[in-house]
Write a protein that holds these residues in place. Structure first.
Motif, PDB file in Angstrom:
ATOM      1  N   ARG A 166      38.353  31.589 131.874  1.00  0.00           N
ATOM      2  CA  ARG A 166      39.311  32.578 131.896  1.00  0.00           C
ATOM      3  C   ARG A 166      40.559  32.241 132.669  1.00  0.00           C
ATOM      4  NH1 ARG A 166      35.272  33.542 134.915  1.00  0.00           N
ATOM      5  NH2 ARG A 166      35.287  33.728 137.279  1.00  0.00           N
ATOM      6  N   LEU A 212      43.853  35.842 125.224  1.00  0.00           N
ATOM      7  CA  LEU A 212      44.954  36.772 125.290  1.00  0.00           C
ATOM      8  C   LEU A 212      46.381  36.210 125.537  1.00  0.00           C
ATOM      9  CD1 LEU A 212      45.590  39.768 125.743  1.00  0.00           C
ATOM     10  CD2 LEU A 212      45.627  39.342 128.101  1.00  0.00           C
ATOM     11  N   ASN A 257      33.876  37.662 126.633  1.00  0.00           N
ATOM     12  CA  ASN A 257      34.844  38.508 127.374  1.00  0.00           C
ATOM     13  C   ASN A 257      35.754  37.874 128.140  1.00  0.00           C
ATOM     14  OD1 ASN A 257      35.853  41.243 128.184  1.00  0.00           O
ATOM     15  ND2 ASN A 257      34.765  40.371 130.134  1.00  0.00           N
ATOM     16  N   LYS A 258      37.036  37.981 127.656  1.00  0.00           N
ATOM     17  CA  LYS A 258      38.024  37.237 128.368  1.00  0.00           C
ATOM     18  C   LYS A 258      38.017  35.774 128.627  1.00  0.00           C
ATOM     19  CE  LYS A 258      39.763  41.137 131.280  1.00  0.00           C
ATOM     20  NZ  LYS A 258      40.162  41.503 132.547  1.00  0.00           N
ATOM     21  N   GLN A 267      40.048  40.505 125.013  1.00  0.00           N
ATOM     22  CA  GLN A 267      41.207  39.825 125.392  1.00  0.00           C
ATOM     23  C   GLN A 267      40.877  38.320 125.507  1.00  0.00           C
ATOM     24  OE1 GLN A 267      42.291  41.371 129.247  1.00  0.00           O
ATOM     25  NE2 GLN A 267      43.371  43.008 128.205  1.00  0.00           N
ATOM     26  N   HIS A 296      41.099  33.568 129.047  1.00  0.00           N
ATOM     27  CA  HIS A 296      42.065  34.645 128.985  1.00  0.00           C
ATOM     28  C   HIS A 296      43.591  34.238 129.302  1.00  0.00           C
ATOM     29  CE1 HIS A 296      43.025  38.553 129.965  1.00  0.00           C
ATOM     30  NE2 HIS A 296      43.864  38.389 130.956  1.00  0.00           N
ATOM     31  N   GLY A 343      33.842  35.395 130.522  1.00  0.00           N
ATOM     32  CA  GLY A 343      34.850  34.880 131.141  1.00  0.00           C
ATOM     33  C   GLY A 343      35.013  33.347 131.469  1.00  0.00           C
TER      34      GLY A 343
END
Length: 375
Positions: free
Chosen positions: A229, A196, A209-210, A193, A213, A226
């Motif tokens: 994010r 995203l 990760n993210k 993501q 985001h 993150g």
């Protein structure tokens, strides 16, 4: 020489003629073609060579195209003169007419591709809507499914770059990476993501990760689990570490041109804002140099001015002291009259210094800040 033999009943024959294998003997013509299935390669002309069509209506429109492989119902069903395509799966590359050197593996992979070339799509409905976009790579279930005319995109992971339509030069690696991107170009997202929410903003880079985001701004860079994010419209920010964009009193979600270095818990350790002012929590900082000698132009120190009410931008050595012990007793805010004037906690410096960031002063008590020697 033609050899025929009955297969399932008296009307079905398998023929091998001049290197061409054909079921039901009337087609294909050409050289070294293989056609197995109802109407497979049924339109092939003498110039069609080295094609393989297995499945009902597979490659049934190929006339003079060479070196194509279509396996599955309707695979390469509309291809006419194109060459060097590989389509494996139900309706894989169904609409392709003259696009060449494409690979579509999976049910409905590159289903709508018409004239575009050099695309690779592997996975259920991967690159499904692509029509004229070229040199794209989509690996994963519905990866880059809605891309139509975007070029030079790389999408690896289920639902990665799913909604992209005309955006080009994007890289998405990870499940749902750049999932909502539509027309934006030159973005890179690596991680689950990552980026995203982005739809139309360009030139972002998110690793982790993210990472980024929720970001919708442009020219952001984030590296870490993150990282960034929680950024929204903020642009041109650089974040390294797990800082999300709104933690520990620092909120840059809608701010731009910030640089944040954080630890693995997301705590900002060093920040440079859009004005170039450097700030940090001060813990663990010591004076630069051996003891009482603080060096050349460009040297940074953690220091304070004496007996002032406000920091000046530039100060001479007579009013600046370098702190030479670790700041711990006052959380980076130690007042001069609580020990910072006592040797060996601080020492005088020479030259002219510029204040880069840190606390101000109160009630005539110089509080520590970050300084760089400029002369």
């Amino acid at each position: 020489m033609s050899r025929s033999r009955d297969i399932a009943d008296s009307t079905a024959t398998l023929d091998v003629d001049g290197g061409t294998i054909k079921l039901d003997g009337n087609y294909p013509v050409g050289t070294h073609n293989v056609a197995l299935g109802n109407n497979a390669l049924s339109s092939a002309e003498s110039g069609a060579n080295y094609n393989i069509a297995i499945g009902s209506a597979a490659g049934d429109a190929i006339t003079t195209g060479d070196s194509n492989i279509g396996i599955g119902l309707n695979a390469l069903g509309a291809t006419t003169t194109a060459s060097e395509n590989i389509a494996i799966g139900l309706n894989a590359m169904l609409a392709n007419t003259t696009g060449a050197s494409n690979v579509g593996i999976g049910t409905y992979a590159l289903n709508a591709n018409t004239t575009a070339s050099k695309n690779t799509a592997v996975g259920y409905e991967a690159g499904y809507a692509n029509t004229t976009g070229e040199q794209n790579t989509a690996l994963g279930r519905v990866a880059m499914r809605t891309n139509t005319t975007g070029n030079y995109n790389v999408s690896v992971g289920s639902i990665a770059l799913y909604y992209n339509t005309t955006g080009s030069n994007n890289v998405a690696l990870g499940v749902q990476a750049l999932n909502n991107n539509t027309t934006a170009s030159n973005n890179t997202a690596v991680g689950y993501q990552a980026l995203l929410t982005n739809t139309t903003s360009t030139s972002n880079a998110a690793f982790g990760n993210k990472a980024l985001h929720l970001a919708t701004g442009t020219l952001n860079t984030a590296l870490g689990n993150g990282a960034g994010r929680d950024l929204s419209s903020g642009a041109k920010n650089t974040i390294i570490g797990a800082y999300g964009g709104n933690e520990n009193g620092l909120d840059i979600r809608t701010s731009s041109n910030n640089i944040v270095l954080s630890d693995g818990d997301g705590n900002p350790r060093l920040t440079i804002n859009s004005s170039g002012v450097i700030s940090g929590d001060g813990s663990g900082l010591t004076g630069v140099g051996a003891s009482t000698t603080f060096g050349a132009v460009g040297t940074h120190i953690w220091g304070r001015q004496a007996n002032i009410t406000n920091y000046n931008l530039n100060v001479t050595a007579s009013s600046l002291f370098a702190i030479t012990s670790i700041i711990d007793s006052y959380g980076g805010q130690g007042f001069y009259d609580n020990g910072w004037q006592q040797s060996p906690n601080q020492t005088s410096v020479s030259g002219t210094w510029r204040h880069l960031g840190g606390a101000g002063a109160a009630n005539g008590r110089g509080m520590p800040g970050l300084w760089v020697r400029i002369a």
